[in-house]
Scaffold this active site. Structure first.
Site, PDB file in Angstrom:
ATOM      1  N   ARG A   1       6.846   2.488   2.785  1.00  0.00           N
ATOM      2  CA  ARG A   1       7.154   1.091   3.085  1.00  0.00           C
ATOM      3  C   ARG A   1       7.077   0.293   1.794  1.00  0.00           C
ATOM      4  NH1 ARG A   1       1.466  -0.931   5.940  1.00  0.00           N
ATOM      5  NH2 ARG A   1       0.140  -0.176   4.272  1.00  0.00           N
TER       6      ARG A   1
ATOM      7  N   GLU B   1       1.238  -8.275   3.463  1.00  0.00           N
ATOM      8  CA  GLU B   1       0.469  -7.876   2.276  1.00  0.00           C
ATOM      9  C   GLU B   1       1.377  -7.796   1.048  1.00  0.00           C
ATOM     10  OE1 GLU B   1      -1.854  -4.352   3.141  1.00  0.00           O
ATOM     11  OE2 GLU B   1      -3.426  -5.569   4.014  1.00  0.00           O
TER      12      GLU B   1
ATOM     13  N   GLU C   1      -6.338  -8.973   9.409  1.00  0.00           N
ATOM     14  CA  GLU C   1      -6.561  -7.557   9.705  1.00  0.00           C
ATOM     15  C   GLU C   1      -7.932  -7.131   9.221  1.00  0.00           C
ATOM     16  OE1 GLU C   1      -3.833  -4.865   7.886  1.00  0.00           O
ATOM     17  OE2 GLU C   1      -2.107  -6.128   8.258  1.00  0.00           O
TER      18      GLU C   1
ATOM     19  N   LYS D   1      -1.760   7.353  12.140  1.00  0.00           N
ATOM     20  CA  LYS D   1      -2.212   7.758  13.482  1.00  0.00           C
ATOM     21  C   LYS D   1      -3.713   8.028  13.540  1.00  0.00           C
ATOM     22  CE  LYS D   1      -0.398  12.478  12.913  1.00  0.00           C
ATOM     23  NZ  LYS D   1       0.243  12.160  11.614  1.00  0.00           N
TER      24      LYS D   1
ATOM     25  N   HIS E   1      -5.814   6.032  11.996  1.00  0.00           N
ATOM     26  CA  HIS E   1      -6.422   4.714  11.751  1.00  0.00           C
ATOM     27  C   HIS E   1      -6.818   4.130  13.104  1.00  0.00           C
ATOM     28  CE1 HIS E   1      -6.848   0.540  10.488  1.00  0.00           C
ATOM     29  NE2 HIS E   1      -6.560   0.854   9.244  1.00  0.00           N
TER      30      HIS E   1
HETATM   31  C1  GLA Z   1      -2.832  -2.945   5.754  1.00  0.00           C
HETATM   32  C2  GLA Z   1      -1.459  -3.136   6.334  1.00  0.00           C
HETATM   33  C3  GLA Z   1      -1.317  -2.582   7.705  1.00  0.00           C
HETATM   34  C4  GLA Z   1      -1.968  -1.226   7.777  1.00  0.00           C
HETATM   35  C5  GLA Z   1      -3.408  -1.347   7.357  1.00  0.00           C
HETATM   36  C6  GLA Z   1      -4.157  -0.042   7.406  1.00  0.00           C
HETATM   37  O1  GLA Z   1      -3.696  -3.915   6.103  1.00  0.00           O
HETATM   38  O2  GLA Z   1      -1.080  -4.491   6.346  1.00  0.00           O
HETATM   39  O3  GLA Z   1       0.048  -2.484   8.003  1.00  0.00           O
HETATM   40  O4  GLA Z   1      -1.299  -0.368   6.918  1.00  0.00           O
HETATM   41  O5  GLA Z   1      -3.452  -1.761   6.032  1.00  0.00           O
HETATM   42  O6  GLA Z   1      -5.476  -0.204   6.967  1.00  0.00           O
HETATM   43  C1  GLA Z   2      -4.396  -1.301   1.086  1.00  0.00           C
HETATM   44  C2  GLA Z   2      -3.574  -1.334   2.316  1.00  0.00           C
HETATM   45  C3  GLA Z   2      -3.701  -0.086   3.151  1.00  0.00           C
HETATM   46  C4  GLA Z   2      -3.540   1.112   2.326  1.00  0.00           C
HETATM   47  C5  GLA Z   2      -4.443   1.045   1.128  1.00  0.00           C
HETATM   48  C6  GLA Z   2      -4.209   2.207   0.232  1.00  0.00           C
HETATM   49  O1  GLA Z   2      -5.719  -1.521   1.381  1.00  0.00           O
HETATM   50  O2  GLA Z   2      -3.949  -2.420   3.059  1.00  0.00           O
HETATM   51  O3  GLA Z   2      -2.706  -0.080   4.117  1.00  0.00           O
HETATM   52  O4  GLA Z   2      -2.216   1.190   1.913  1.00  0.00           O
HETATM   53  O5  GLA Z   2      -4.240  -0.135   0.383  1.00  0.00           O
HETATM   54  O6  GLA Z   2      -5.111   2.179  -0.824  1.00  0.00           O
END
Ligand code: GLA
Ligand code: GLA
Ligand code: GLA
Length: 684
Positions: free
Chosen positions: A124, A163, A320, A369, A371
């Site tokens: 992504r 993010e 989040e 999956k 998480h």
């Molecule tokens: C970030 C992203 C989410 C997900 C979480 C997993 O916060 O915004 O889409 O990937 O990390 O921890």
């Molecule tokens: C951030 C994102 C997560 C993951 C980690 C990887 O924290 O929120 O989704 O991609 O980085 O380190």
């Protein structure tokens, strides 16, 4: 702060707007599930007290299956379903992950690393922040979303992308090179100015035309440090500019709907200068994930407090965090009993008015999956989901605190992205220096000493504090040095450390001896740094142990007191910690890294500044206090930092969350292991 702040605008709750409430919910990704699951989702959300969800964050490929076709039917249905069930929607603009048709047609939107490798689709956020082609397609989607849902009653806020910069903050592509040159022209106007700022007399780097300038791509040796620093500034600005572009479309089409985007004030995420971004949005949102280690909870509290100060002390949105394990650490451990509620309430304690999770229903497929979610693989009949319901009820009991602000502490730790970026550049005396860790260690020391400390941007007004700690404040433009000097002269107590005061905004050394900008204020002079090797430590005469750094300090002002001396090592017999009294204020210098040994120093500082703890000495270090307030009330959050029960005596106030051992107004507040109590007290 950088620009004129826009007024803070909070969620536009769909109905019954006047009733105060805290937000509670999650990222909701119904497109990962068959339709039959949706009704079940909403039933469980209602039972848990969920009142807001973020939708469509990663839905671009579903919403726009090809360049010229759109599929909104499923999202219409979801929006209606949520609204019919009283659940508000923080609607994403869906631009975070471009669909395969777009990257196939336009591979020139893909980011490129410093080594020249393309970041291909398959995960992504594979887009260049500066790509005009990406921006055109993304803004078309934003416009289409805004037009379609402008009047939808569930729409309560806009969630720009996701993010920003999580995986693509540093892009070294040709688009980035073009945009970097434009940014540099804006900053320096002339090549002479740029050549001066970058110190290009060194190593034959002098530029004679703008188009010779590149991002700091993989080079034969250490790339120019000011080029690196400016590229960090530029990369943060490039994403900020993208954020503004989406926001401007949203403001044009839906001026009444507040716009946010989820920051990542957590751990070592340092690419985005959120202090500089905060004024661009209507309210600040943050994502936070607990990082394993002994300071895990302190780091959470530190991040939450800093987020609140980035938000100007006003309420912010925890967009989040996780109910339990994540999937992206090397080993992903589940939360322990008590952690889920304590983590959530610690964010609330530092100003969060909404507590949301990634994600509602744990995925069945895909990279995340494993998480955790609010509804785990085990289903509704699970400890995690029961705790989610308990948390929903607890947040319901705290509704009256919505809108209350952070009540400032009397001590502050300055936090500065410029110093973070610059102090950790390569070719330095000690490359193991970690800026944020140093600031966190000070925060932990205040927690251990039982005294509240705020974490505030260096740009903010810190003049109201009694004690200001500026750890590794490496970049010190003249104006900042003057503000700190004025703070001390007005009776403030300033503490700073090794590698502070060293350079100006161009990363040029302040000449005449270290710590440059602060030498006179501190009454000391250092001719050479004396970094310590990995594993090497030095003893101080107060019993403490220093690591990472030491310095041969010469005292230049007769009023300077030596608080601790080096006892061992090359500096043995020389001052390690000094303090210069200035009127009723003082300027203290710590020339080595004390880590967990900072607490006694913090206590003596607090004694000098006449700052007692707010809680009884019996719970000092065991309980964190955080305070929010309104014109009439203070809300005291007592947070048990330990895994044992802690009894807190002598604290009055109406118990909103938690319990007392008896009926008297000051009966013992009993904190369960990792437990939290919240008390309402009249404003002090
Ligand atoms: C970030 C992203 C989410 C997900 C979480 C997993 O916060 O915004 O889409 O990937 O990390 O921890
Ligand atoms: C951030 C994102 C997560 C993951 C980690 C990887 O924290 O929120 O989704 O991609 O980085 O380190
Ligand atoms: C080599 C180079 C010099 C300088 C020094 C630094 O000797 O020739 O230009 O970089 O290293 O140690």
């Amino acid at each position: 702060m950088s620009s004129t702040p826009t007024p803070h605008r909070w969620l536009r709750w769909p109905e019954d707007r006047a009733t105060p409430r805290l937000g509670f919910g999650a990222d909701y990704n119904p497109e990962q599930w068959p339709r039959e699951v949706w009704a079940e989702d909403v039933r469980l959300m209602r039972a848990a007290g969920v009142n807001i969800v973020s939708v469509a964050i990663f839905s671009w490929a579903r919403l726009q299956p090809t360049a010229d076709t759109w599929d909104f039917a499923w999202l219409d249905e979801i929006m209606d379903l949520l609204h019919a069930n009283g659940i508000a929607v923080d609607l994403a603009t869906a631009t975070a992950s471009p669909p395969p048709w777009l990257t196939t047609a336009h591979p020139e939107i893909l980011p490129v690393t410093a080594n020249g490798e393309t970041l291909w689709p398959g995960a992504r956020q594979h887009w260049r922040p500066t790509s005009p082609v990406f921006r055109e397609h993304a803004l078309r989607l934003v416009r289409t979303m805004a037009e379609r849902y402008a009047d939808h009653p569930a729409l309560t806020a806009w969630h720009v992308s996701n993010e920003l910069g999580c995986h693509n903050v540093y892009d070294f592509s040709d688009d980035a090179a073009d945009a970097f040159r434009d940014w540099l022209r804006e900053r320096y106007s002339t090549l002479d100015e740029l050549n001066h700022a970058w110190g290009t007399a060194f190593w034959s780097q002098r530029y004679s035309a703008w188009d010779q300038i590149l991002p700091p791509r993989l080079a034969a040796s250490h790339p120019n440090p000011t080029q690196q620093l400016d590229f960090k500034r530029f990369s943060s600005d490039a994403l900020k500019s993208y954020l503004r572009a989406e926001r401007d479309v949203l403001r044009e089409l839906t001026p009444d709907v507040p716009v946010t985007t989820n920051f990542m004030v957590m751990g070592e995420t340092k690419g985005m200068d959120y202090v500089d971004w905060a004024d661009e949005i209507d309210f600040v949102s943050n994502d936070h994930y607990v990082l394993p280690g002994v300071q895990a909870h302190d780091e959470l509290s530190f991040s939450a407090n800093l987020t609140g100060h980035i938000a100007g002390g006003l309420p912010w949105f925890l967009m989040e965090h996780s109910t339990s394990a994540v999937n992206w650490q090397p080993i992903n451990v589940a939360k322990k009993p008590g952690d889920l509620v304590r983590d959530s309430l610690t964010h609330v304690a530092h100003g969060a008015d909404a507590v949301c999770f990634f994600q509602w229903r744990q995925s069945r497929a895909g990279a995340e999956k494993y998480h955790s979610g609010m509804v785990p693989h085990a289903g509704e009949d699970s400890e995690v989901h029961r705790t989610v319901r308990e948390l929903g009820a607890t947040l319901g009991a705290l509704a009256e605190i919505a809108g209350s602000e952070q009540v400032p502490a009397r001590a502050a730790i300055l936090f500065d992205w410029e110093s973070w970026w610059t102090s950790e550049l390569d070719s330095h005396p000690n490359n193991s220096l970690r800026y944020r860790q140093e600031a966190l260690d000070w925060y932990s020391a205040f927690l251990a000493a039982g005294v509240r400390a705020d974490v505030v941007p260096a740009r903010s007004d810190f003049s109201g504090y009694d004690v200001v700690v500026a750890p590794v404040l490496h970049v010190v433009p003249g104006a900042l040095a003057e503000r700190l000097q004025a703070f001390v002269e007005a009776g403030g107590h300033l503490v700073t450390t090794y590698f502070s005061g060293i350079v100006d905004q161009n990363d040029h050394i302040h000449l005449g001896g270290y710590p440059g900008a602060f030498s006179d204020l501190l009454g000391i002079r250092v001719e050479e740094f004396a970094p310590l090797l990995e594993g090497e430590t030095v003893l101080l005469d107060d019993g403490n142990e220093g690591s990472l750094w030491s310095e041969p300090i010469t005292v230049t002002d007769a009023s300077v007191e030596v608080l601790a001396w080096y006892k061992t090592g090359e500096q043995g017999g020389r001052p390690a910690i000094t303090r210069r009294p200035v009127g009723s204020g003082s300027a203290t210098y710590v020339s080595t890294r004390l880590g967990t040994g900072l607490e006694p120093l913090v206590r003596s500082l607090l004694d000098d500044a006449h700052l007692p703890g707010d809680l009884p000495a019996t719970v000092r270090g065991k309980v964190e206090l955080a305070v929010r307030g309104t014109a009439e009330h203070e809300f005291w959050f007592l947070i048990n930092r330990t895994a044992e029960q802690v009894d807190v005596d002598g604290v009055t106030g109406d118990v909103l969350v938690g319990r007392r051992s008896g009926g008297a107004p000051d009966a013992t507040v009993v904190l369960a292991p990792r437990g939290v109590a919240v008390l309402r007290r009249p404003k002090a």
